[in-house]
Each structure stands twice: as structure tokens, then as C-alpha cells.
Scaffold this motif. Structure first.
Motif, PDB file in Angstrom:
ATOM      1  N   PRO A   1      -4.984   2.415  -1.344  1.00  0.00           N
ATOM      2  CA  PRO A   1      -5.209   3.699  -0.655  1.00  0.00           C
ATOM      3  C   PRO A   1      -6.645   4.134  -0.893  1.00  0.00           C
ATOM      4  O   PRO A   1      -7.232   3.814  -1.923  1.00  0.00           O
TER       5      PRO A   1
ATOM      6  N   TYR B   1      -7.556   4.795  -7.409  1.00  0.00           N
ATOM      7  CA  TYR B   1      -7.023   3.450  -7.186  1.00  0.00           C
ATOM      8  C   TYR B   1      -8.103   2.399  -7.390  1.00  0.00           C
ATOM      9  O   TYR B   1      -7.854   1.339  -7.969  1.00  0.00           O
TER      10      TYR B   1
ATOM     11  N   ARG C   1       0.832  -1.204   0.000  1.00  0.00           N
ATOM     12  CA  ARG C   1       0.000   0.000   0.000  1.00  0.00           C
ATOM     13  C   ARG C   1       0.870   1.259   0.000  1.00  0.00           C
ATOM     14  O   ARG C   1       0.616   2.223  -0.720  1.00  0.00           O
ATOM     15  N   ARG C   2       1.909   1.224   0.823  1.00  0.00           N
ATOM     16  CA  ARG C   2       2.833   2.375   0.854  1.00  0.00           C
ATOM     17  C   ARG C   2       3.476   2.573  -0.512  1.00  0.00           C
ATOM     18  O   ARG C   2       3.662   3.691  -0.977  1.00  0.00           O
TER      19      ARG C   2
ATOM     20  N   ASP D   1       0.947   3.957  -3.044  1.00  0.00           N
ATOM     21  CA  ASP D   1       0.534   5.314  -2.678  1.00  0.00           C
ATOM     22  C   ASP D   1       1.493   6.346  -3.271  1.00  0.00           C
ATOM     23  O   ASP D   1       1.099   7.435  -3.672  1.00  0.00           O
TER      24      ASP D   1
END
Lengths: 439, 432
Positions: free
Chosen positions: B186, B191, B153-154, B157
Motif C-alpha cells: 500500500p 509499509y 495487498r488487500r 492493508d
């Protein structure tokens, strides 16, 4: 000493013309040549059987900084000692050249020659920059490939670094014009040289450069306004403005104005700048005592980066914050001492000048240094070898002790030195030349 | 400050010190440059020489480590690990070196060392999507799904282009769209829209629908175009009700929906006041040579614009390139009405609307009266009843075929105020 003067000027020109001395090979040449010139100075001193050192308060913070950074490397205070070593080599070379320049430029004639050299170099580089700008084929000097997203101007890969160079040379010419140092054809020539440099500065579109130069202009106006010959100064100022304006108009004012409003590929946005400044401040706060080590921001910054751009941040676009982050409070104190001493000594020298040419130099040098210091709030010109070197040369010259500057007017007695022809000239004031009021 | 060298010894000592200092300085400067030069060569032996000449440069050791690791002919993982460990010892803040060391340790089966190295890389460069991606992939391979998803996810993002790869990796370890949406994506519309398109490409319509449902829960603005791919996919799978349900949700969330009215037209954008969506339950226009269409704001029946079609007669085309799917109820009477304006329509028989059930054409196919020549705004109308199995109609504007085989339709036609409304029983007619 003339060989040393020629060597320094050649090195400076070499550094400027090789992308500001940024390529590794160019930096290596600069460093090795500085060492060789230092040896040459030693030989001259030995042959003269004496060294006549000119005291300079600026040596204290510079040497203190070098010693501190050496301690960072040797005692494990640097996050990446190799990077500190590489940066330290540059700064030692800059100091060596600055020291040699102060020792080699002893009298008014030599200083004036140096000023003329600077103004001429500025003109030639600006002329080349303008020509390259309008005939650009994507390569530096029309044959050197450039990295992607670079915005070259003149011999510099970054237009802001070209602006830094002009900030260090154009104010000298402006000061010479304002102060009435030159008359007739010489004045016209210097006016032309200076105008071309300023026009190139405007053409390159560096906003920081324009602001820095504006500071230099205001500084010159304020320090030189107490002089007489207001009419001549006004005429000089007006002529310069008209000449610059005409050149800018001829070169294409509208495209230049568009540049000021637009960001380009290599630019960083205002938000990115603010983010970078904030992150660099955090680096400083986490290492406030001794910093992370000279030259280590590129290694350390990713830990603190908060706005991802996909680019490597090698400099913080703010020399002050970067310096604080790398050297902490100790380095910050030394840096502050440097700036204070520069202007204190420089203004003292300016106010105690006897000759116009000297006044023009001190005013121009201080204005140039001030311009670059202002620009350093938003850029990293002090990390471009040619600009850092020129800055240090001007700073040390502007703040050098004036008492021994002209050996024919020295106050001390009983000193001997060898002349070129091998004879010995004694300091017998009954036979000495009168004060050089005719210079 | 005057310094005298009266004695020869002092002069030579001074010169010796100068030469020594300068010589040492030159040596250091030259060493840096020579090492750089060797490191940039294509000869690996020179890389080792460069590293030995300047052992303090971590980059040199990293390069040697990568070479030994990736050298297919003489792979030496042990030596590569030594070089990489040396690199991170010299420069512990190099995330890249830690990443390479982590990959090597994982390859050698030392998963705990690999994890430590990934964590160091993460600590050195927390915002890097590359570090997060590689660390997340490692964690997924180790079965640590929650932390792995968080790392992915990081990564996406900061680098949205990694989303498709992240979805692929996540789906491979946990084929649950709900879990992936909650843990990996995110909370931004873009997304989820990309995720929908990804799952549709993978023919995972169910997962795409789940993503759509979660997208709506974000309570963020949604564009009608965000729903088109999903609706078309549902229609292609004959899931008409689901498609219409998604369409209505999109209408509400995007603000397209006008207050519903029991007798309101079922045709979307019948007045052509908006651009055509080219999908879903809106007008679709298929490109074809010899004809063009646009929205004409100078000629319209009502509102501000109408649809204009110009056919130049250059090709023998069976014109049927403007149509719309409409969701209807079975066994329901409807009245279709539209306004047409023609100019110079010739070749073939003219222009007409064809309304039919694409899936059950035998249950319903009806045509409006044909219009040809030059006419001002003329209403065309037809009433009909939907079939027992009819869920969806297709309203098609077409060129009516003429008696001659070579029918080159030409001229211009304007269309406006197309409507399809339910009719109460007892009121049925077909008029022009």
C-alpha cells in the motif's frame, strides 16, 4: 395462577442472574420453562372450565412478527434458517411468558406484588454488582471465568446490558415514589432500593444507560406532573436525588467520571459505530422487502463490513437497524406498530386509571420501556434474553386491556368462575364487594 | 374475552393442543441445546450425532469436515469435502467454510473448484485480511501474479503484521523489488519502511535501496529514523557514497536539512540541539557501565543545550563511546573544532577527540589536544588533510590513555559546537 406468577418471577430472576440469559443453556431453560408454564396455564384454564383472556393490541404485531419470521424460515427467505429458528424460539418464549404474565396478574394486589418484586430484584442485583465491582477478581460471581476483553458488571458480561436491566426496574421505583403510592417506611425502603439501583447504573458508566434513564425520568416528570401533592412529589424527588448523589459520591465519583471520557478495550469507537450503522443500513437496503432473516445479521454482515476490526460483529449496536436489516420493511412496520400501540394503549390506561398504584405502574412501565427503546439506538439490549423478556412483560402489561382487570369490578354480567375452595362465585352485583377504593 | 369450556371434549382438545404445542416447542429447544452440548464435547462421534440432530447448523458440518481433513490417522478427504459442501450449502455466507473447502479442493488437485470457493469466500467477506491472504497465496501458487499480489495487498492493508510474510511469498515468485513495491505494498510510508527493514534482514540491500527510492516517490513525510537501518547497512558493506546519498535524501525529505553553505560544517547536529539519532551520519552513543550522558539544557556554549558525559570512575574503561561518521572528500584539507568544558576530569590523561579514517587508518589519524581537570568552555582545534582513499572519517570523543594501566577516568565533560569544515589551501594550524 399463583404458581404461574411465581414461575414467571423465578424465570425472570434466573435469566437475569445467568448473564442475562445469554448462555445457550440458560436460554434453553428459559424456553422450556416457558413452555411448561404455558401447559400449567392450560391446565388451570381447563380446571376453571373457562379462559378469561385480556385483549391486548400488542399481541397483533408480536404474533404478526412471529408468523413472518416463521415464514422467513420455512419459505427460504432467511439467509441462514438455523439462526432464524434459534432466534424465533426465544421470541416465542418471550411472548408466551408475556401472555402468561398478563393473564396471571389480574388485580391491583398482584400487580403491586410484581412491582415490588421488580424493584427488589433490581436492588439486589445492583447491590451485588457494586460489591463485585469493588472486589472483582476477574471472574463473574468471583468464580466463573470470563471471555477476554469483557467488561462485566453485576451478573452481566457487558456493563451496558446491566444498564438496560436497571432502566427496566429503577423507573418503577421512581414512579412509585413520585406518585405517592407509598408512605412512611415503605416509601423509604423503595427509595433506598431505587437509589442503589441508580447509583449502580452511574457506577457502571454506561453512557447509553444514563441517557435512557434520563429519558425515563423526564417521561415520569411529564406524565405525573399533573397530579396533586406537588410538595410530596418534590420531597420524594429531592430525597431520591440526595440519596443517589450520596451513594455515587461514596462509591467514587471521580473514577466514574473518568469512565465517561475513556473508551475501554471492549468499547467500540464512535467511528466504528457509525461504520456499523452505515453497513447495517446497506444490508437493509439490499433486502428491504423481507430482510435477511431474524437472527442472521452475524452471518450476513461480513459481506457489507467496511471497517475491519478483527472482531465478529454479532449485533449492530443499534437494535432498530438490526431489526430492519433482518426483517425488512414488513418487520419494520410491525415494530413501529408495536411501539405506537404500546404508548397509545399505555398512555390511555395511564390516563384512565382510578388508583394511584395503577398509575405508578403504568407510568413506570412506560418510562422503563421508553428508556430501553432510547438505549436501543446505541446498543442491543433487546437481544439480551433477560432484558428483552422484561421489556416485553412490561410492555404487554402496560398496554393490556384494563376492563377485566379487577373481577370484582367487572362490568359484564353472568360470568361464573371457580374459586380456590371449589365454590362458584357468581357475578351478582347486589352482593358484590364495593369498588376497592381502599386499595 | 371469555372462552367457555362447557363440554369435556372441548376442554381436553384445548389441553391436548396446548400440550402438543408446548411439547413440540420444548423438543425444538432441547434439541438445539443437546446438539450444542454434543458439539462441544471432545468426542468426534458426538459431533456427528450433533450434526444429525441439528442438520441445519452449518458449523457442525464444517467441524466434521475439518476433522476428516486434518485427522492424520483416518484422513478422508472425500467425506471431508462432502461435509464442507453441506456446510456452505446451508450457510452460503460463511467465508470460513468456503476457505476450508477451497483449501481442501486445492489439496485434492481440483484447482477450479478451489478458485470458485476462494472467490465465494472473498465475496462473503471482502474486507477480511485472512481471506485475502489465503486467496492471494493460492493465486500466486497458480501463477496468477497480478491478482495474487493484489490480494496480498488487500490483506496487508488491513493487517500490517502480514507484511513480512507477504514480502517473503512475493519475493519467492518474483524477486523484483520494483514489482513488489508497485503491486503489493500500500502506498504508505510505514509499509515501505518495514519493507526496507525486511530486505535488510534478508541481506538484500539492493531491494532495500529500491524500496527507499520508491518511498521517496510517495512524496509523504519521512522521518530520519526511517533511513538509519539502510544507511548503516550500506556503511557496513562499505558503500559509503550510496549511504551518504540516502542520508542527504532523508535530510531533505524529513526537513532536517538547513540551507547548504559551501563552508558549512560536515558534522551533523554538532551543537547537540536535537536528540541523537544513534545511527547513519549522526552521533552514536554506545551504552556502558560507569558512565552516562544526556543533553544538558543548563550548560551550553551556544544554542540551547550541549552533550554532557559523566564518568564515575567505577570501572577501568577505555572511554570511546561517543562518535560520528562524517562523509568527506579525499585529498581535502579540513579544520576540526569543538568546545569542551570539563569538571574534575582525572584518571588517565584527560579528554580528546580522535579523528581517523576507520578503513584506512594509516592514511589519517589525528588527535586534538587533551583537556583535563576543571576548565570552562575551551575550543579544541586541529587541521588535517584527508587521505587519497578517504571517503569517511570517524570523529570519536575518547579518554586519553594515561601512563598507568589502571586508568579510572572520572569527572564530567560537556561538548558543544563540534564542526568540521573544508579549509582553503594555505590556511592550516593546530591550536587550542
Amino acid at each position: 395462577m399463583s404458581a404461574i406468577r411465581i414461575g414467571i418471577c423465578s424465570l425472570l430472576a434466573f435469566a437475569v442472574l445467568t448473564d442475562g440469559g445469554v448462555p445457550d443453556w440458560s436460554t434453553a431453560v428459559l424456553e422450556i420453562a416457558a413452555a411448561l408454564l404455558f401447559v400449567l396455564w392450560g391446565i388451570v384454564a381447563v380446571r376453571q372450565r373457562q379462559i378469561d383472556l385480556r385483549p391486548n393490541w400488542l399481541y397483533l404485531p408480536i404474533l404478526g412478527l412471529i408468523a413472518f419470521c416463521l415464514a422467513q424460515k420455512l419459505f427460504g427467505l432467511s439467509a441462514y434458517p438455523y439462526a432464524t429458528k434459534v432466534e424465533l424460539l426465544k421470541w416465542i418464549a418471550y411472548f408466551a411468558l408475556a401472555f402468561l404474565t398478563v393473564e396471571a396478574l389480574r388485580d391491583g394486589a398482584q400487580l403491586k406484588t410484581f412491582l415490588v418484586f421488580l424493584v427488589t430484584l433490581g436492588f439486589l442485583v445492583a447491590l451485588f454488582a457494586i460489591a463485585q465491582h469493588y472486589t472483582f477478581n476477574g471472574k463473574l460471581y468471583w468464580f466463573v471465568p470470563l471471555p477476554q476483553s469483557s467488561e462485566p458488571f453485576g451478573p452481566f458480561v457487558d456493563r451496558d446490558h446491566f444498564a438496560g436491566f436497571v432502566e427496566l426496574t429503577a423507573p418503577i421505583g421512581v414512579a412509585m415514589l413520585f406518585d405517592g403510592t407509598l408512605r412512611g417506611e415503605k416509601a423509604a425502603l423503595v427509595a433506598l432500593f431505587t437509589a442503589v439501583s441508580i447509583a449502580a447504573l452511574v457506577l457502571c458508566g454506561s453512557r447509553g444507560g444514563i441517557v435512557g434513564f434520563a429519558f425515563a425520568s423526564l417521561f415520569l416528570i411529564s406524565v405525573l406532573r399533573r397530579r396533586n401533592n406537588r410538595t410530596r412529589r418534590f420531597l420524594a424527588f429531592a430525597s431520591l436525588i440526595i440519596l443517589c448523589g450520596s451513594l455515587v459520591f461514596w462509591l467514587g465519583a471521580s473514577a466514574i467520571m473518568q469512565r465517561f471520557g475513556a473508551l475501554t478495550v471492549s468499547d467500540i469507537s464512535r467511528d466504528q459505530r457509525v461504520s456499523m450503522d452505515r453497513d447495517t443500513w446497506k444490508v437493509f437496503m439490499d433486502h428491504y422487502s423481507t430482510g435477511t432473516g431474524l437472527g442472521t445479521l452475524e452471518s450476513v454482515f461480513p459481506q457489507y463490513e467496511t471497517t475491519y476490526t478483527g472482531r465478529v460483529v454479532d449485533h449492530a449496536h443499534n437494535d432498530y437497524l438490526e431489526f430492519l436489516a433482518e426483517t425488512g420493511v414488513i418487520g419494520g412496520f410491525l415494530g413501529l406498530a408495536f411501539i405506537v400501540l404500546l404508548f397509545r394503549q399505555g398512555l390511555a390506561n395511564l390516563n384512565s386509571c382510578e388508583y394511584q398504584s395503577d398509575r405508578a405502574f403504568y407510568a413506570g412501565a412506560l418510562a422503563a420501556c421508553g428508556a430501553l427503546l432510547v438505549h436501543s439506538f446505541v446498543d442491543f439490549n433487546l437481544h439480551v434474553p433477560s432484558n428483552a423478556l422484561l421489556f416485553l412483560l412490561l410492555a404487554t402489561l402496560a398496554s393490556a386491556d384494563r376492563r377485566l382487570r379487577d373481577p370484582w369490578n367487572a362490568e359484564s354480567t353472568g360470568q361464573n368462575w371457580r374459586q380456590k375452595d371449589g365454590g362458584v362465585k357468581s357475578r351478582d352485583y347486589s352482593t358484590s364487594r364495593p369498588a376497592a377504593a381502599t386499595r | 374475552m371469555l372462552v367457555d369450556f362447557c363440554h369435556r371434549r372441548s376442554r381436553w382438545s384445548f389441553l391436548f393442543l396446548i400440550v402438543l404445542a408446548a411439547g413440540e416447542f420444548c423438543f425444538l429447544a432441547a434439541k438445539v441445546r443437546v446438539a450444542e452440548e454434543w458439539n462441544e464435547s471432545s468426542n468426534p462421534k458426538k459431533w456427528l450425532a450433533a450434526a444429525r440432530l441439528e442438520p441445519g447448523n452449518a458449523q457442525y458440518w464444517e467441524q466434521l469436515g475439518l476433522y476428516d481433513e486434518l485427522n492424520l490417522e483416518q484422513r478422508d478427504q472425500s467425506r471431508a469435502a462432502d461435509y464442507l459442501r453441506r456446510a456452505v450449502r446451508i450457510d452460503p455466507s460463511s467465508a470460513h467454510s468456503w476457505l476450508e473447502l477451497a483449501a481442501l479442493d486445492e489439496d485434492r488437485g481440483d484447482f477450479s473448484a478451489a478458485k470458485r470457493a476462494y472467490e465465494m469466500a472473498q465475496s462473503d467477506f471482502p474486507i477480511s485480511p485472512d481471506v485475502a491472504w489465503r486467496y492471494g497465496s493460492f493465486l500466486l501458487r497458480q501463477g496468477d501474479l497480478s491478482r495474487g499480489f493484489a490480494a496480498l495487498r488487500r490483506a496487508i492493508d488491513k493487517e500490517p503484521s502480514l507484511e513480512a510474510s507477504a514480502l517473503a511469498e512475493s519475493w519467492a515468485v518474483d524477486p523484483s523489488a520494483d514489482s513488489i513495491a508497485a503491486a503489493v505494498l500500500p502506498e504508505k510510508t510505514a509499509y515501505y519502511v518495514r519493507a526496507i527493514r525486511y530486505f535488510l534482514l534478508q541481506e538484500q540491500t539492493g531491494a532495500a535501496l529500491t524500496m527507499w527510492t520508491r518511498l521517496l516517490k510517495l512524496n509523504q513525510p519521512v522521518a530520519m529514523t526511517d533511513s538509519i537501518d539502510l544507511i548503516d547497512d550500506l556503511l557496513s558493506e562499505n558503500q559509503v557514497s550510496e549511504a551518504h546519498h540516502v542520508w542527504n535524501e532523508a535530510l531533505q525529505r524529513s526537513g532536517w536539512l538547513v540551507a547548504p553553505d559551501a563552508d558549512a560544517s560536515l558534522v551533523s547536529n554538532g551543537g547537540f540541539e536535537r536528540d541523537l539519532l544513534n545511527g547513519g551520519f549522526d552521533w552514536r552513543e554506545l551504552p556502558f557501565r560507569g558512565a552516562s550522558y544526556d543533553l544538558d539544557s543548563s550548560v551550553f556554549h551556544s544554542g540551547h543545550q550541549s552533550l554532557r558525559i559523566m564518568v564515575d570512575g567505577a570501572a577501568n574503561i577505555n572511554f570511546q563511546h561517543i562518535f560520528q561518521y562524517v562523509y568527506v572528500a579525499p585529498h581535502q584539507r579540513y579544520r576540526f573544532r569543538a568546545y569542551l568544558r570539563t569538571e574534575g576530569i582525572s584518571g588517565g590523561n584527560g579528554i580528546e577527540f580522535d579523528i581517523f579514517d576507520q578503513r584506512h587508518p594509516e592514511e589519517l589519524q589525528t588527535l586534538t589536544p587533551v583537556l583535563a581537570g576543571t576548565n570552562g568552555w575551551m575550543p579544541v582545534r586541529v587541521d588535517f588533510e584527508s587521505g587519497a582513499d578517504t571517503q569517511m572519517l570517524e570523529i570519536l570523543l575518547r579518554g586519553a590513555l594515561g601512563p598507568a594501566f589502571d586508568s579510572r577516568l572520572r569527572g564530567s565533560v560537556w561538548v558543544d559546537d563540534v564542526s568540521l569544515t573544508p579549509v582553503r589551501r594555505g590556511i592550516m594550524s593546530a591550536t587550542r
